[in-house]
Motif scaffolding. Structure first.
Motif, mmCIF file in Angstrom:
data_model
loop_
_atom_site.group_PDB
_atom_site.id
_atom_site.type_symbol
_atom_site.label_atom_id
_atom_site.label_comp_id
_atom_site.label_asym_id
_atom_site.label_seq_id
_atom_site.Cartn_x
_atom_site.Cartn_y
_atom_site.Cartn_z
ATOM 1 N N UNK A 157 -12.803 -4.399 -0.920
ATOM 2 C CA UNK A 157 -12.666 -4.110 -2.340
ATOM 3 C C UNK A 157 -11.815 -2.868 -2.559
ATOM 4 N N UNK A 158 -12.053 -1.809 -1.788
ATOM 5 C CA UNK A 158 -11.272 -0.592 -1.952
ATOM 6 C C UNK A 158 -9.789 -0.835 -1.656
ATOM 7 N N UNK A 159 -9.498 -1.606 -0.640
ATOM 8 C CA UNK A 159 -8.108 -1.916 -0.322
ATOM 9 C C UNK A 159 -7.458 -2.666 -1.488
ATOM 10 N N UNK A 197 -9.577 10.868 7.187
ATOM 11 C CA UNK A 197 -9.558 9.483 7.665
ATOM 12 C C UNK A 197 -10.656 8.643 7.000
ATOM 13 N N UNK A 198 -10.277 7.548 6.385
ATOM 14 C CA UNK A 198 -11.243 6.625 5.793
ATOM 15 C C UNK A 198 -11.181 5.297 6.547
ATOM 16 N N UNK A 199 -10.103 4.566 6.316
ATOM 17 C CA UNK A 199 -9.873 3.306 7.018
ATOM 18 C C UNK A 199 -8.367 3.120 7.123
ATOM 19 N N UNK A 200 -7.856 2.611 8.250
ATOM 20 C CA UNK A 200 -6.402 2.499 8.406
ATOM 21 C C UNK A 200 -5.735 1.607 7.367
ATOM 22 N N UNK A 201 -6.430 0.555 6.911
ATOM 23 C CA UNK A 201 -5.833 -0.306 5.893
ATOM 24 C C UNK A 201 -5.673 0.458 4.573
ATOM 25 N N UNK A 202 -6.643 1.303 4.252
ATOM 26 C CA UNK A 202 -6.532 2.139 3.060
ATOM 27 C C UNK A 202 -5.380 3.122 3.204
ATOM 28 N N UNK A 203 -5.263 3.712 4.372
ATOM 29 C CA UNK A 203 -4.178 4.674 4.600
ATOM 30 C C UNK A 203 -2.820 4.006 4.487
ATOM 31 N N UNK A 204 -2.701 2.804 5.015
ATOM 32 C CA UNK A 204 -1.418 2.097 4.947
ATOM 33 C C UNK A 204 -0.975 1.932 3.499
ATOM 34 N N UNK A 205 -1.886 1.484 2.655
ATOM 35 C CA UNK A 205 -1.536 1.275 1.251
ATOM 36 C C UNK A 205 -1.328 2.597 0.515
ATOM 37 N N UNK A 217 -8.434 4.331 15.759
ATOM 38 C CA UNK A 217 -7.488 3.452 15.072
ATOM 39 C C UNK A 217 -6.423 2.955 16.033
ATOM 40 N N UNK A 218 -5.998 3.824 16.934
ATOM 41 C CA UNK A 218 -4.958 3.444 17.888
ATOM 42 C C UNK A 218 -5.496 2.473 18.939
ATOM 43 N N UNK A 219 -6.739 2.664 19.360
ATOM 44 C CA UNK A 219 -7.317 1.797 20.392
ATOM 45 C C UNK A 219 -7.604 0.400 19.868
ATOM 46 N N UNK A 220 -8.026 0.305 18.614
ATOM 47 C CA UNK A 220 -8.309 -1.000 18.005
ATOM 48 C C UNK A 220 -7.525 -1.105 16.700
ATOM 49 N N UNK A 221 -6.217 -1.297 16.790
ATOM 50 C CA UNK A 221 -5.378 -1.261 15.585
ATOM 51 C C UNK A 221 -5.637 -2.433 14.652
ATOM 52 N N UNK A 222 -5.854 -2.120 13.394
ATOM 53 C CA UNK A 222 -5.964 -3.165 12.377
ATOM 54 C C UNK A 222 -4.564 -3.611 11.984
ATOM 55 N N UNK A 223 -4.490 -4.715 11.259
ATOM 56 C CA UNK A 223 -3.182 -5.189 10.796
ATOM 57 C C UNK A 223 -2.553 -4.153 9.873
ATOM 58 N N UNK A 224 -3.362 -3.541 9.012
ATOM 59 C CA UNK A 224 -2.842 -2.514 8.124
ATOM 60 C C UNK A 224 -2.268 -1.337 8.892
ATOM 61 N N UNK A 225 -2.941 -0.933 9.957
ATOM 62 C CA UNK A 225 -2.454 0.151 10.805
ATOM 63 C C UNK A 225 -1.058 -0.184 11.330
ATOM 64 N N UNK A 226 -0.889 -1.400 11.816
ATOM 65 C CA UNK A 226 0.394 -1.810 12.376
ATOM 66 C C UNK A 226 1.464 -1.933 11.289
ATOM 67 N N UNK A 227 1.088 -2.415 10.120
ATOM 68 C CA UNK A 227 2.053 -2.526 9.019
ATOM 69 C C UNK A 227 2.537 -1.157 8.553
ATOM 70 N N UNK A 228 1.711 -0.127 8.756
ATOM 71 C CA UNK A 228 2.088 1.224 8.327
ATOM 72 C C UNK A 228 3.274 1.768 9.106
#
Length: 367
Positions: A115-117, A142-150, A182-193
């Motif tokens: 929801x936050x994303x 740091x909250x969540x990598x997908x949030x940071x990406x956006x 975040x680096x060890x288990x990268x989310x899709x948002x992390x990679x898109x960033x």
């Protein structure tokens, strides 16, 4: 089930419209209740939070978010913006959607992971400046990598002048990749960033990206691929600067000879600086046979990765431009074939010439 979830939203909205003092325990401030229209939006937000928490599959989540987005985007913009911003100020209220992070046209999300994303994405569409301010708040920890990406996307949208924004964006991206989990288990948002690096034309990060190419640990495969794509897209965006950066990082690229050659093969030989760089690449006595093989087999490298990105769009040369480059390259390769300095490179130059002759002999295709 999706219809039941929508009914739940409506029921919860009705109950929220009859709010009492207990509303404040659910995160509604007294100031928000006093503003016209905000009670209704806030009630729908909380209904969506409850609905998503009980959703059984991504389809139900998508229906709930669609209902919420329709309500938010049909309200007075300033009301929706402030309620979203207020909701995002407290990171404790969130629910996953079960969907994968997926970017659509113009950097907007097709599928949010929470929801936050979703709200961060919509805030950027409703009010870029306010979204930029909220992004700075969220990026403070740091909250969540997908949030940071956006949030990086929203900050860039709010500050389109790279002279103003690039230092902040790159600083936050480096902070992001410094979060070990975040680096060890990268989310899709992390990679898109990683697209932030391309947006900022940050060729100075080539050594860091090269280190990622060589990292054998954990889930490095996904990170390695993201690093390669970032470097390759930087070559497309800033070819001369990036080819120079690759040369300076040659030791870090040990073991990635083929990748290095593929990137240099993007050079446009009609440009004097890039032509000189390719000449030096070919004549380097330390150049490996593998690199020369790869370079000759792919030059000119006109393979492009077409994708939807957070901030950038890959500009693909049209047929006329590719033909012009091929003709310039063929003329230059023929000059090299007649140059005694290239006597040890003749086999590779002949392969390049044959490929180029095949390209320029093809009839032009109308665009």
């Amino acid at each position: 089930m999706a219809a039941i979830m929508v009914l739940l939203l409506v029921a919860l909205l009705v109950s929220r419209q009859a709010a009492t003092d207990d509303d404040r325990q659910l995160g509604v401030t007294e100031g928000m209740q006093d503003r016209d229209g905000t009670k209704e939006v806030e009630g729908l937000l909380n209904a969506a939070l409850v609905g998503l928490s009980g959703a059984e599959n991504p389809g139900e989540s998508a229906a709930i978010l669609s209902e919420l987005k329709e309500a938010l985007f049909s309200m007075p913009r300033e009301d929706a913006v402030e309620v979203i911003a207020d909701f995002l100020s407290d990171s404790s209220g969130n629910a996953a959607t079960g969907m994968s992070f997926a970017i659509g046209e113009g950097g907007k999300l097709d599928q949010p992971t929470s929801l936050r994303v979703a709200l961060i994405d919509w805030l950027g569409q409703l009010d870029k400046q306010r979204a930029g301010e909220v992004a700075e708040q969220i990026l403070s920890e740091p909250t969540h990598p997908d949030e940071w990406a956006l949030c990086l996307r929203n900050y860039a949208w709010a500050h389109p002048d790279l002279e103003e924004s690039s230092d902040y964006l790159i600083g936050k991206w480096e902070q992001m990749i410094g979060v070990e989990s975040w680096m060890k288990e990268p989310s899709v948002g992390f990679l898109e960033a990683f697209d932030v690096v391309v947006h900022a034309r940050a060729v100075e990060l080539t050594p860091r990206l090269a280190e990622m190419l060589a990292d054998p640990s954990g889930n490095a495969g996904a990170v390695r691929h993201a690093a390669f794509l970032t470097m390759d897209r930087l070559v497309v965006a800033s070819p001369a600067e990036m080819i120079a950066a690759l040369d300076e990082s040659a030791e870090l690229l040990d073991g990635s000879d083929a990748m290095h050659a593929q990137m240099v093969a993007r050079a446009d030989l009609s440009e004097p600086e890039q032509r000189q760089q390719v000449e030096e690449f070919l004549l380097d006595p330390e150049r490996s046979v593998e690199q020369l093989d790869v370079f000759a087999q792919i030059f000119p490298n006109a393979n492009y990765m077409v994708s939807s990105n957070l901030l950038t769009t890959t500009i693909i040369p049209d047929g006329a431009e590719r033909r012009r480059r091929d003709q310039a390259a063929l003329s230059q390769v023929e000059r090299w074939l007649a140059d005694d300095r290239f006597v040890t490179r003749l086999d590779w130059l002949r392969l390049m010439r044959d490929r180029l002759q095949g390209f320029v002999s093809q009839p032009a295709v109308p665009e």
